[in-house]
Enzyme design. Sequence first.
Site, short mmCIF file in Angstrom:
data_model
loop_
_atom_site.label_atom_id
_atom_site.label_comp_id
_atom_site.label_asym_id
_atom_site.label_seq_id
_atom_site.Cartn_x
_atom_site.Cartn_y
_atom_site.Cartn_z
N TYR A 114 62.34 -78.18 31.57
CA TYR A 114 61.24 -78.56 32.45
C TYR A 114 59.89 -78.07 31.92
O TYR A 114 58.87 -78.73 32.10
CB TYR A 114 61.47 -78.03 33.87
CG TYR A 114 62.71 -78.61 34.52
CD1 TYR A 114 62.98 -79.97 34.48
CD2 TYR A 114 63.62 -77.78 35.18
CE1 TYR A 114 64.12 -80.50 35.06
CE2 TYR A 114 64.76 -78.31 35.77
CZ TYR A 114 65.00 -79.67 35.71
OH TYR A 114 66.12 -80.19 36.29
N GLY A 162 69.31 -85.63 23.76
CA GLY A 162 68.24 -86.50 24.23
C GLY A 162 68.57 -87.34 25.45
O GLY A 162 67.71 -88.05 25.97
#
Length: 155
Positions: free
Chosen positions: A132, A96
């Site tokens: 992405y 994360g």
Amino acid sequence: MNNIIIRVARQEDCARLLELINELALYEKAPEEVTVTLAEFIDAGFGATPVWKAFVAEDDQQIIGFALYYTRYSTWKGCRLYLEDFLVTENYRGKGVGKILFETVMKEAQEKNYNGMTWQVLDWNEPAINFYNKYAAQIETGWLNASFSKEQIAK
């Protein structure tokens, strides 16, 4: 993950940032392409006319990731944030950290009222492309990168 701090890069971070840049170049199979010296890197970020800014991710006072960016002007789109390099060191991937760092850069683009944000990703870098895609990024095809070295310009 609770100890991760995202902050603006400082001049004293440059040696570590250059280490991470070399890590990124090795990952991208181009370690010989990093030719900038530490002095040049420091001057470009903190000298009389700085051209780049960065955010760093720290865990226990060690920089474990960074996002280096600058303002790019597009004659088609106007001012845009250009994300030059984005890396989380291998031991911290998938935890994360990249998400927090990337979203910090997105927030910077929003706060500066840029007309968007652009970056490059290698076509074989599936982990980055998948990252992405979670943001519904538009990954373009058809453009080829072109460049000159300092020596080529001199000729």
